[in-house]
Design an enzyme around this catalytic site. Structure first.
Site, PDB file in Angstrom:
ATOM      1  CG  ASN A  50      66.575  43.112 -48.880  1.00  0.00           C
ATOM      2  OD1 ASN A  50      65.859  43.601 -49.763  1.00  0.00           O
ATOM      3  ND2 ASN A  50      67.805  42.706 -49.122  1.00  0.00           N
ATOM      4  CB  THR A  51      62.074  44.017 -50.528  1.00  0.00           C
ATOM      5  OG1 THR A  51      62.838  42.890 -50.976  1.00  0.00           O
ATOM      6  CG2 THR A  51      62.638  45.283 -51.109  1.00  0.00           C
ATOM      7  N   GLY A  85      63.461  51.009 -44.794  1.00  0.00           N
ATOM      8  CA  GLY A  85      62.123  50.602 -45.210  1.00  0.00           C
ATOM      9  C   GLY A  85      61.158  51.760 -45.156  1.00  0.00           C
ATOM     10  N   GLY A 113      59.314  50.776 -50.001  1.00  0.00           N
ATOM     11  CA  GLY A 113      58.635  52.072 -49.960  1.00  0.00           C
ATOM     12  C   GLY A 113      57.743  52.214 -48.728  1.00  0.00           C
ATOM     13  CE  LYS A 138      68.898  45.704 -47.229  1.00  0.00           C
ATOM     14  NZ  LYS A 138      68.982  46.389 -48.522  1.00  0.00           N
ATOM     15  N   GLY A 168      66.008  54.108 -49.906  1.00  0.00           N
ATOM     16  CA  GLY A 168      66.059  53.458 -51.211  1.00  0.00           C
ATOM     17  C   GLY A 168      64.982  53.963 -52.147  1.00  0.00           C
ATOM     18  CB  CYS A 210      68.112  39.241 -52.275  1.00  0.00           C
ATOM     19  SG  CYS A 210      67.267  39.503 -53.840  1.00  0.00           S
ATOM     20  CG  MET A 245      65.984  44.666 -59.502  1.00  0.00           C
ATOM     21  SD  MET A 245      64.956  45.586 -60.634  1.00  0.00           S
ATOM     22  CE  MET A 245      66.173  46.401 -61.598  1.00  0.00           C
TER      23      MET A 245
END
Ligand SMILES: Cc1cc2nc3c(=O)[nH]c(=O)nc-3n(C[C@H](O)[C@H](O)[C@H](O)COP(=O)(O)O)c2cc1C
Length: 303
Positions: free
Chosen positions: A190-191, A241, A215, A163, A263, A128, A71
């Site tokens: 985080n991702t 996660g 996911g 985080k 999330g 991020c 994003m």
């Protein structure tokens, strides 16, 4: 009596499920909706000092078992977020303000504002994977993390959570830096840095080319990180996660998490996911004669 209540770094949560940053956390109204759906806590979208547009589309790729997003940290900036916080606070559910910046001074300014706005805690986005100069770029350096956390701790009275990114072999070192700097909790993860390619267009799908995978695809990564962190630091850990059902929460808690964040599942399953998870936790507790979820935190380490 069976209770789902948990204490996270002094914050009382009615249940251990917290909305993760970046999903329905952009406005006060959307945060209120998530509170009504049963979440025990709410994290805002990560907020910076100035308004940011974020990246042009496409910013999200949907996969069978998750998303890849880049994003680019869009948002209105901290001044404009005061109004959203005013609305969100009506929920009476603790609001955790997620913040992004590049240097300690900016994190400190943001945290002070969030405290003034009534946040129960701040969550520093040190993770991020796709915004140049922010997030992961500072969050993989233990020295940078130490100075950010200690600077924020010196400036606010509310708990400070960090985080972390799974995209580093220095995860444990970074967590120890958070602990040494006086941080109150660790949020992991985080991702995971990832990408997708269109075979028709013969090019990366995302405008930013790479993004962050979330996911169920990353549940095993998140769990492994929480398990390793539980062995390395004494701070409470929030697991994130790929959590979609009560069994996922139980796994994370057994690995060492005191609470969890949800999330992508909000996008994949809808807001009913919070009640589904908490109902499932109650059934498990009933079936296993468990009064308090604290009894299972970290139990997987006994083996
Ligand atoms: C669309 C989207 C936007 C996100 N934005 C943020 C963000 O602004 N700040 C942040 O710390 N994490 C952000 N995340 C990461 C999530 O908070 C979470 O750490 C990650 O998605 C893993 O959890 P999940 O598998 O439950 O989604 C974002 C994730 C998604 C899918």
């Amino acid at each position: 009596m069976t209770t789902l209540e948990v204490d996270l770094a002094g914050i009382k949560l009615r249940n251990p499920t917290i909305l993760a940053s970046g999903v329905m956390g952009e406005t006060g109204e959307s945060l209120l909706k998530v509170a009504e759906a049963g979440a025990g806590g709410l994290v805002t979208k990560s907020i910076g000092l100035e308004p940011r547009k974020g990246y042009p589309n496409p910013t999200l790729v949907e996969l069978p078992d998750g998303y890849i997003n880049a994003m680019g940290l869009p948002g209105p900036g901290i001044e404009a977020f005061a109004e959203e916080m005013e609305v969100a606070l009506r929920s009476r559910v603790p609001i955790i303000g997620s913040l992004f910046a590049a240097i300690p001074e900016d994190f400190t300014t943001l945290a002070g504002k969030m405290e003034d706005y009534g946040a129960a805690a701040v969550e520093l986005n040190l993770s991020c994977p796709h915004a140049k100069g922010y997030g992961m770029e500072v969050g993989i350096d233990p020295d940078a993390v130490r100075s950010i956390v200690s600077s924020v701790k010196g400036a606010v009275g509310i708990p400070v959570m960090a985080k972390l990114t799974p995209n580093t072999h220095r995860l444990v070192e970074v967590a120890r830096a958070v602990e040494a700097a006086g941080g109150d909790a660790i949020v992991a993860v985080n991702t995971v840095k990832a990408m997708a390619i269109s075979v028709e267009a013969r090019r990366p799908i995302l405008y930013n080319r790479t993004g962050g995978l979330s996911g169920p695809a990353i549940k095993g990564v998140g769990l492994r990180c929480v398990y390793e962190l539980h062995e390395a630091v004494a701070l409470p850990i929030v697991g994130v996660g790929g959590i979609e059902r009560s069994g996922d929460v139980l796994e994370y808690m057994m690995a060492g998490a005191s609470a969890v964040q949800v999330g992508s599942a909000v996008g994949r399953k809808g807001l009913a996911v919070f009640r589904e998870i908490t109902d499932g936790l109650m059934s498990y507790m009933g079936a296993h004669d468990l009064g308090d979820l604290r009894e299972i935190v970290g139990v997987a380490h006994a083996h």
